[in-house]
Design a protein around this motif. Structure first.
Motif, PDB file in Angstrom:
ATOM      1  N   ARG A   1       0.467  -1.215  -0.345  1.00 45.93           N
ATOM      2  CA  ARG A   1      -0.219  -0.019   0.331  1.00 45.93           C
ATOM      3  C   ARG A   1       1.231   1.483   0.448  1.00 45.93           C
TER       4      ARG A   1
ATOM      5  N   PRO B   1       2.314   4.826   1.018  1.00 47.13           N
ATOM      6  CA  PRO B   1       1.848   5.878   2.079  1.00 47.13           C
ATOM      7  C   PRO B   1       0.812   7.041   1.113  1.00 47.13           C
ATOM      8  N   GLY B   2      -0.373   6.824   2.219  1.00 48.35           N
ATOM      9  CA  GLY B   2      -1.192   8.028   2.449  1.00 48.35           C
ATOM     10  C   GLY B   2      -2.551   7.348   1.499  1.00 48.35           C
ATOM     11  N   ARG B   3      -2.972   6.412   1.285  1.00 50.04           N
ATOM     12  CA  ARG B   3      -3.724   5.732   0.299  1.00 50.04           C
ATOM     13  C   ARG B   3      -4.412   4.134   0.708  1.00 50.04           C
TER      14      ARG B   3
END
Length: 106
Positions: free
Chosen positions: A102, A104-106
Motif C-alpha cells: 500500500r 503511503p497515504g492511500r
C-alpha cells in the motif's frame, strides 16, 4: 550462481600498492580471493573517473560476497560497492510474484 558488479576506488595507500604490483598482480590477488570463496571472476577492468576498477564476479551465495567485501574493506586499500546483478529470467519471475503493498497515504 549469483553475479555481482563490484565498483572500487583505491585509497592513496592502495594506489601505491597498485603501482608497485601492477595490474596483473592485482588481478591475481582478486582471483585468489574470489576462487578461494568458491567464485569466479568473469571480468575485471580498470577505469577512469569515480571508480578505479570494475569487476563482474560470480559467488556461490551472498554471504561469500559479503565475506570478500569485509576483508577487502578492512584492508583500507579500497572503497568498494557491490551490486547484485539479476538475469532477465529472474526479473520476469519477480514481475509475476504478487506483492501486497500500500503506497503511503492511500
Amino acid at each position: 550462481m549469483p553475479k555481482f558488479l563490484i565498483q572500487a576506488t583505491y585509497t592513496p595507500e592502495g594506489t601505491k600498492g597498485l603501482l608497485k604490483e601492477g595490474a596483473s598482480g592485482r588481478h591475481a590477488a582478486v582471483d585468489q580471493v574470489v576462487t578461494g570463496l568458491g567464485g569466479q571472476v568473469e571480468a575485471m577492468y580498470f577505469t577512469f573517473g569515480e571508480n578505479d576498477i570494475v569487476l563482474i564476479v560470480d559467488f556461490p551465495d551472498p554471504v561469500s560476497m559479503a565475506a570478500a567485501s569485509l576483508a577487502v574493506k578492512a584492508s583500507g586499500a579500497l572503497r568498494t560497492r557491490a551490486t547484485p546483478l539479476l538475469t532477465l529470467d529472474e526479473i520476469d519471475e519477480a514481475a509475476r510474484r504478487q506483492v501486497a503493498f500500500r503506497a503511503p497515504g492511500r
